[in-house]
Design a protein around this motif. Structure first.
Motif, PDB file in Angstrom:
ATOM      1  N   ASN A 161       0.808  -1.214   0.000  1.00  7.14           N
ATOM      2  CA  ASN A 161       0.000   0.000   0.000  1.00  7.14           C
ATOM      3  C   ASN A 161       0.841   1.264   0.000  1.00  7.14           C
ATOM      4  OD1 ASN A 161      -2.856  -0.937   0.136  1.00  7.14           O
ATOM      5  ND2 ASN A 161      -2.083  -2.011   1.937  1.00  7.14           N
ATOM      6  N   GLY A 164       1.991   1.740  -3.511  1.00 11.03           N
ATOM      7  CA  GLY A 164       0.811   2.075  -4.299  1.00 11.03           C
ATOM      8  C   GLY A 164       0.435   3.534  -4.136  1.00 11.03           C
ATOM      9  N   ALA A 168       0.898   6.356  -7.107  1.00  8.00           N
ATOM     10  CA  ALA A 168      -0.290   7.088  -7.556  1.00  8.00           C
ATOM     11  C   ALA A 168      -0.040   8.589  -7.504  1.00  8.00           C
ATOM     12  CB  ALA A 168      -1.489   6.723  -6.686  1.00  8.00           C
ATOM     13  N   ARG A 195      -1.271   3.701   2.264  1.00 10.39           N
ATOM     14  CA  ARG A 195      -1.497   4.530   1.074  1.00 10.39           C
ATOM     15  C   ARG A 195      -1.272   6.011   1.385  1.00 10.39           C
ATOM     16  NH1 ARG A 195      -6.899   1.038  -0.831  1.00 10.39           N
ATOM     17  NH2 ARG A 195      -5.836  -0.947  -0.422  1.00 10.39           N
ATOM     18  N   SER A 244      -8.376   6.868  -1.929  1.00  4.60           N
ATOM     19  CA  SER A 244      -7.736   5.626  -1.495  1.00  4.60           C
ATOM     20  C   SER A 244      -8.510   4.373  -1.885  1.00  4.60           C
ATOM     21  CB  SER A 244      -7.514   5.649   0.017  1.00  4.60           C
ATOM     22  OG  SER A 244      -8.713   5.985   0.688  1.00  4.60           O
ATOM     23  N   CYS A 245      -9.669   4.526  -2.527  1.00  2.00           N
ATOM     24  CA  CYS A 245     -10.361   3.382  -3.121  1.00  2.00           C
ATOM     25  C   CYS A 245     -11.258   3.895  -4.245  1.00  2.00           C
ATOM     26  CB  CYS A 245     -11.154   2.587  -2.089  1.00  2.00           C
ATOM     27  SG  CYS A 245     -12.630   3.425  -1.494  1.00  2.00           S
ATOM     28  N   PHE A 272      -8.002   3.845  -6.504  1.00  2.38           N
ATOM     29  CA  PHE A 272      -7.145   2.755  -6.022  1.00  2.38           C
ATOM     30  C   PHE A 272      -8.001   1.502  -5.925  1.00  2.38           C
ATOM     31  CE2 PHE A 272      -4.340   0.217  -3.556  1.00  2.38           C
ATOM     32  CZ  PHE A 272      -3.089   0.824  -3.543  1.00  2.38           C
ATOM     33  N   ASP A 273      -7.696   0.480  -6.707  1.00  2.00           N
ATOM     34  CA  ASP A 273      -8.328  -0.848  -6.686  1.00  2.00           C
ATOM     35  C   ASP A 273      -8.428  -1.422  -8.089  1.00  2.00           C
ATOM     36  OD1 ASP A 273      -8.745  -1.093  -3.941  1.00  2.00           O
ATOM     37  OD2 ASP A 273     -10.777  -0.246  -4.035  1.00  2.00           O
ATOM     38  N   THR A 285      -6.551   4.787 -12.064  1.00  2.00           N
ATOM     39  CA  THR A 285      -6.526   4.132 -10.758  1.00  2.00           C
ATOM     40  C   THR A 285      -5.301   3.253 -10.614  1.00  2.00           C
ATOM     41  OG1 THR A 285      -7.900   2.823  -9.233  1.00  2.00           O
ATOM     42  CG2 THR A 285      -7.895   2.144 -11.544  1.00  2.00           C
ATOM     43  N   MET A 286      -5.209   2.564  -9.480  1.00  2.00           N
ATOM     44  CA  MET A 286      -4.112   1.640  -9.194  1.00  2.00           C
ATOM     45  C   MET A 286      -4.660   0.219  -9.182  1.00  2.00           C
ATOM     46  SD  MET A 286      -1.610   3.745  -8.932  1.00  2.00           S
ATOM     47  CE  MET A 286      -0.296   2.648  -8.388  1.00  2.00           C
ATOM     48  N   GLN A 288      -4.861  -3.581  -8.310  1.00  2.00           N
ATOM     49  CA  GLN A 288      -4.412  -4.403  -7.182  1.00  2.00           C
ATOM     50  C   GLN A 288      -4.186  -5.876  -7.541  1.00  2.00           C
ATOM     51  OE1 GLN A 288      -4.992  -3.939  -3.126  1.00  2.00           O
ATOM     52  NE2 GLN A 288      -6.831  -2.688  -3.345  1.00  2.00           N
TER      53      GLN A 288
END
Length: 330
Positions: A161, A164, A168, A195, A244-245, A272-273, A285-286, A288
């Motif tokens: 995280n 990540g 980002a 994160r 963060s998501c 993020f996800d 986004t990132m 996973q």
């Protein structure tokens, strides 16, 4: 000489009665914590393997449990789909276990010991598994693997995280954004903090000082992302926001579009996800790598269940997310 390990031998080793050993293995909520630990340690030391438990399914069907603290998360639906896809070529069924907000695995399974008779192996998603919990699963011969969390006593497949969050933010900086806000959920959550710390690290490397007004928190859903964005803009004027998501990023996008912000020119949005919703929204986004993590988890559990691997692994596999570039960043 009979070397078979029995309940009676476990009882002598732990200094308790055979009935106490039986309760610790089958109804742990009825046994004091210290006594349970003594029994689990004896089971581990003597390499006791409990008799096979008859489950509700057929004799040929193994049941993999998926224990999740919050089944309402948008992330969970896609996780279930990916695990089901991995199980489709096996004879195993999936049982979803709703932990109802409880992240402490040992406490949940102690209070809900009936699950022992329903599952042959278990994936623990985004929860806390301490040594006592590991000892419990070992004592009842249930292989366990963690996803999206870490444990020094069990196999875990987690996300880096920190990197990540760092990558980002670094990507946003590379696209010319300088006033980058942060939106997250519970700031005490270790994943969220990873994160956030990565985000701050990237800012510091770029010579940007973090101010408290640059971050806001709310519930981990679309509505929470909307509300947190609204509050963020009351004290800070970002040219980009790192969510963060993805679910919270969707809420942020809704806010910006409702209030006529031009995305990505006036404000960039990073999630993020990489859930399916992110693709539909054109969200940068990132990723996973959830499908890959599901594949590794199922492969490990199938090896344990088939007897190909009896070794209890406590290794950690930590995967670094990757930027997926779409339309919400310039």
């Amino acid at each position: 000489m009979d070397d078979k390990v029995t309940i009676e031998k476990i009882a002598r080793y732990a200094g308790v009665s055979p009935s106490t050993v039986s309760r610790a293995l089958n109804q742990p909520e009825l046994v004091k914590a210290r006594t349970r630990e003594n029994v689990y340690e004896a089971v581990e030391e003597l390499k006791y393997v409990p008799p096979a438990v008859k489950h509700e399914g057929t004799a040929k069907t193994a049941v993999i449990g998926l224990a999740v603290p919050d089944i309402k998360l948008s992330f969970v639906g896609e996780l279930i789909r990916d695990i089901q896809l991995e199980l489709s070529s096996t004879s195993c069924d999936l049982l979803l276990i709703d932990m109802k907000g409880e992240r402490r695995v040992s406490l949940f399974f102690t209070r809900n010991s009936f699950y022992r008779k329903k599952i042959d192996a278990v994936i623990i998603f985004s929860a806390i598994l301490d040594e006592g919990g590991v000892n419990f699963f070992n004592s009842v011969n249930i292989p366990v693997v963690l996803m999206q969390s870490r444990s020094g006593a069990a196999k875990s497949i987690s996300t880096n995280n920190f990197l990540g969050g760092h990558d980002a933010t670094e990507y946003l900086l590379s696209r010319g954004y300088r006033k980058i806000g942060f939106v997250g959920w519970n700031y005490q959550d270790d994943r969220l903090m990873g994160r956030f710390n990565g985000y701050r690290s990237a800012l510091e490397k770029a010579g940007i000082e973090f101010q408290e007004s640059m971050a806001c928190y709310d519930t981990i859903d679309v509505e929470g992302g909307y509300k947190a964005t609204e509050r963020l803009l009351e004290g800070f004027k970002p040219d980009a926001v790192f969510y963060s998501c993805d679910a919270m990023a969707a809420g942020g996008l809704k806010f910006f579009r409702t209030h006529n912000f031009k995305v990505p020119d006036e404000v960039g949005v990073m999630g993020f996800d990489n859930i399916e919703l992110a693709s539909a929204l054109g969200l940068t986004t990132m990723k996973q790598f959830i499908r890959e993590k599901a594949r590794m988890a199922i492969s490990y559990l199938m090896d344990r269940l088939s007897g190909n691997s009896r070794k209890l692994l406590n290794e950690e596999i930590c995967i670094t997310p990757r930027v997926v570039i779409r339309e919400t960043t310039r």
